[in-house]
Design a protein around this motif. Structure first.
Motif, PDB file in Angstrom:
ATOM      1  N   LEU A 135      15.903 -13.889  -4.819  1.00 16.45           N
ATOM      2  CA  LEU A 135      15.139 -13.158  -5.827  1.00 16.45           C
ATOM      3  C   LEU A 135      15.997 -12.032  -6.404  1.00 16.45           C
ATOM      4  O   LEU A 135      17.016 -11.671  -5.814  1.00 16.45           O
ATOM      5  N   LYS A 136      15.559 -11.475  -7.536  1.00 20.43           N
ATOM      6  CA  LYS A 136      16.328 -10.421  -8.193  1.00 20.43           C
ATOM      7  C   LYS A 136      15.495  -9.154  -8.342  1.00 20.43           C
ATOM      8  O   LYS A 136      14.265  -9.214  -8.435  1.00 20.43           O
ATOM      9  N   LEU A 137      16.185  -8.045  -8.387  1.00 21.24           N
ATOM     10  CA  LEU A 137      15.519  -6.777  -8.626  1.00 21.24           C
ATOM     11  C   LEU A 137      15.267  -6.613 -10.116  1.00 21.24           C
ATOM     12  O   LEU A 137      16.184  -6.763 -10.931  1.00 21.24           O
ATOM     13  N   GLY A 138      14.012  -6.312 -10.469  1.00 24.14           N
ATOM     14  CA  GLY A 138      13.663  -6.091 -11.872  1.00 24.14           C
ATOM     15  C   GLY A 138      13.643  -4.610 -12.192  1.00 24.14           C
ATOM     16  O   GLY A 138      14.595  -3.887 -11.910  1.00 24.14           O
ATOM     17  N   ASP A 139      12.542  -4.137 -12.749  1.00 25.61           N
ATOM     18  CA  ASP A 139      12.411  -2.723 -13.104  1.00 25.61           C
ATOM     19  C   ASP A 139      11.946  -1.905 -11.901  1.00 25.61           C
ATOM     20  O   ASP A 139      11.258  -2.417 -11.015  1.00 25.61           O
ATOM     21  N   THR A 140      12.334  -0.649 -11.895  1.00 21.59           N
ATOM     22  CA  THR A 140      11.862   0.276 -10.857  1.00 21.59           C
ATOM     23  C   THR A 140      11.174   1.460 -11.528  1.00 21.59           C
ATOM     24  O   THR A 140      11.620   1.936 -12.568  1.00 21.59           O
ATOM     25  N   SER A 141      10.074   1.881 -10.941  1.00 23.28           N
ATOM     26  CA  SER A 141       9.365   3.068 -11.418  1.00 23.28           C
ATOM     27  C   SER A 141       8.991   3.915 -10.216  1.00 23.28           C
ATOM     28  O   SER A 141       9.062   3.442  -9.072  1.00 23.28           O
ATOM     29  N   TYR A 142       8.597   5.137 -10.467  1.00 24.49           N
ATOM     30  CA  TYR A 142       8.314   6.071  -9.376  1.00 24.49           C
ATOM     31  C   TYR A 142       6.889   6.611  -9.504  1.00 24.49           C
ATOM     32  O   TYR A 142       6.340   6.724 -10.595  1.00 24.49           O
ATOM     33  N   LYS A 143       6.326   6.921  -8.350  1.00 24.82           N
ATOM     34  CA  LYS A 143       5.058   7.643  -8.345  1.00 24.82           C
ATOM     35  C   LYS A 143       5.097   8.664  -7.209  1.00 24.82           C
ATOM     36  O   LYS A 143       5.903   8.536  -6.267  1.00 24.82           O
ATOM     37  N   ALA A 144       4.223   9.627  -7.309  1.00 27.59           N
ATOM     38  CA  ALA A 144       4.227  10.711  -6.335  1.00 27.59           C
ATOM     39  C   ALA A 144       3.955  10.186  -4.936  1.00 27.59           C
ATOM     40  O   ALA A 144       2.966   9.497  -4.690  1.00 27.59           O
ATOM     41  N   ASP A 145       4.858  10.482  -4.032  1.00 27.29           N
ATOM     42  CA  ASP A 145       4.711  10.092  -2.634  1.00 27.29           C
ATOM     43  C   ASP A 145       5.730  10.890  -1.825  1.00 27.29           C
ATOM     44  O   ASP A 145       6.842  11.147  -2.299  1.00 27.29           O
ATOM     45  N   PRO A 146       5.367  11.292  -0.599  1.00 32.79           N
ATOM     46  CA  PRO A 146       6.321  12.061   0.209  1.00 32.79           C
ATOM     47  C   PRO A 146       7.608  11.313   0.513  1.00 32.79           C
ATOM     48  O   PRO A 146       8.666  11.927   0.690  1.00 32.79           O
ATOM     49  N   ALA A 147       7.533   9.974   0.592  1.00 34.47           N
ATOM     50  CA  ALA A 147       8.729   9.179   0.905  1.00 34.47           C
ATOM     51  C   ALA A 147       9.558   8.974  -0.362  1.00 34.47           C
ATOM     52  O   ALA A 147       9.020   8.576  -1.398  1.00 34.47           O
ATOM     53  N   ARG A 148      10.840   9.204  -0.269  1.00 34.07           N
ATOM     54  CA  ARG A 148      11.715   9.068  -1.429  1.00 34.07           C
ATOM     55  C   ARG A 148      12.433   7.723  -1.402  1.00 34.07           C
ATOM     56  O   ARG A 148      12.972   7.319  -0.363  1.00 34.07           O
ATOM     57  N   ASP A 149      12.443   7.034  -2.559  1.00 29.12           N
ATOM     58  CA  ASP A 149      13.122   5.744  -2.719  1.00 29.12           C
ATOM     59  C   ASP A 149      12.649   4.702  -1.704  1.00 29.12           C
ATOM     60  O   ASP A 149      13.433   3.864  -1.252  1.00 29.12           O
ATOM     61  N   VAL A 150      11.394   4.760  -1.336  1.00 32.77           N
ATOM     62  CA  VAL A 150      10.774   3.768  -0.444  1.00 32.77           C
ATOM     63  C   VAL A 150       9.830   2.913  -1.274  1.00 32.77           C
ATOM     64  O   VAL A 150       9.087   3.416  -2.126  1.00 32.77           O
ATOM     65  N   VAL A 151       9.859   1.593  -1.034  1.00 32.53           N
ATOM     66  CA  VAL A 151       9.033   0.670  -1.817  1.00 32.53           C
ATOM     67  C   VAL A 151       7.565   0.830  -1.433  1.00 32.53           C
ATOM     68  O   VAL A 151       7.188   0.624  -0.276  1.00 32.53           O
ATOM     69  N   LEU A 152       6.749   1.190  -2.416  1.00 28.14           N
ATOM     70  CA  LEU A 152       5.313   1.323  -2.194  1.00 28.14           C
ATOM     71  C   LEU A 152       4.553   0.107  -2.701  1.00 28.14           C
ATOM     72  O   LEU A 152       3.540  -0.285  -2.137  1.00 28.14           O
TER      73      LEU A 152
END
Length: 255
Positions: A135-152
């Motif tokens: 599989l391939k990585l597509g787009d990444t977006s962020y939302k408020a969460d204490p964990a940084r750069d962790v997949v939610l």
């Protein structure tokens, strides 16, 4: 011993030896030229270069030269379907007529794979895992969460993915990651009196999200409808919320 040496000097021995040598030479000569004829020595074809050609073009070249072929199909990401990826023997190899050429051709459809468990993995870990599954990585977006750069969250084609869900190999997977600022608080903006577009601009600046939208009365002009209520709203006892908090709004054409 003397008689044997005397025999070697006779004409009869010389004639027999000459006959034996001639017979062996004739047999070797016949065998050599028979082998050349059987193997068509010096006759054959150079294998054409087929890599990168469409399957139809490759078959046309082989049939024109009188060569047979066998096909093995594989799926390769980013490779157009029906294209020759490899061949055996290699191009310009000298072969006999009617030789079989083995072709590796890209498949028309991607095989399915089961989506792996990447929840709460770091971006680097999750990317390595999905690439291991083709599989391939597509787009990444962020939302408020204490964990940084962790997949939610993970999604494919705009739809959320669950572990074990079957999707085509080579699919692009979008990730929602934590921004590491989930515990930070921001001021609640005043949205009453703003249009929806103006409110969105204000919310983005405050790192908040737009929540549910409801309407009051008949909406005849959505572009100029303004917000008459919001939740949460600023009060003396509540002036800050965590980043990423959704804000619900009510729109109306009544000022």
């Amino acid at each position: 011993m003397g008689k044997f040496i005397a025999y070697l000097k006779t004409k009869s021995f010389r004639n027999n030896l000459l006959a034996a040598v001639s017979t062996v030479a004739i047999l070797l000569f016949i065998a050599f030229f028979s082998l050349r004829y059987y193997t068509k020595h010096g006759q054959g074809l150079n294998v054409p270069a087929l890599k990168g050609l469409s399957f139809t073009q490759a078959v046309g070249k082989l049939e024109e030269l009188g060569l047979r072929f066998e096909v093995d199909s594989v799926y390769v990401m980013d490779s157009p379907p029906g294209v020759v990826l490899d061949q055996d023997p290699n191009p310009n190899t000298f072969v006999k007529d009617n030789r079989t050429i083995y072709l590796t051709v890209s498949m028309n459809t991607a095989p399915n794979v089961k989506f792996p468990d990447i929840e709460f993995k770091t971006l680097l870990q999750a990317r390595a895992i999905i690439e291991n599954f083709g599989l391939k990585l597509g787009d990444t977006s962020y939302k408020a969460d204490p964990a940084r750069d962790v997949v939610l969250e993970a999604s494919y084609g705009g739809n959320p993915l669950s572990v074990g869900q079957v999707i085509p190999k080579g699919s692009r997977i979008d990730f929602v990651l934590g921004d590491g600022k989930g515990n930070e608080e921001v001021d609640i903006p005043e949205l009453v009196g703003l249009t929806k577009d103006e409110a969105l601009f204000s919310l983005r600046g405050a790192v908040l999200n737009l929540g549910m939208i409801s309407y009051e009365g008949e909406i005849t002009d959505t572009a100029n409808a303004v917000i008459v209520r919001q939740e949460p709203f600023r009060t003396d006892s509540l002036s800050k919320v965590k980043k990423g908090t959704p804000v619900n709004i009510t729109l109306s054409n009544k000022k």
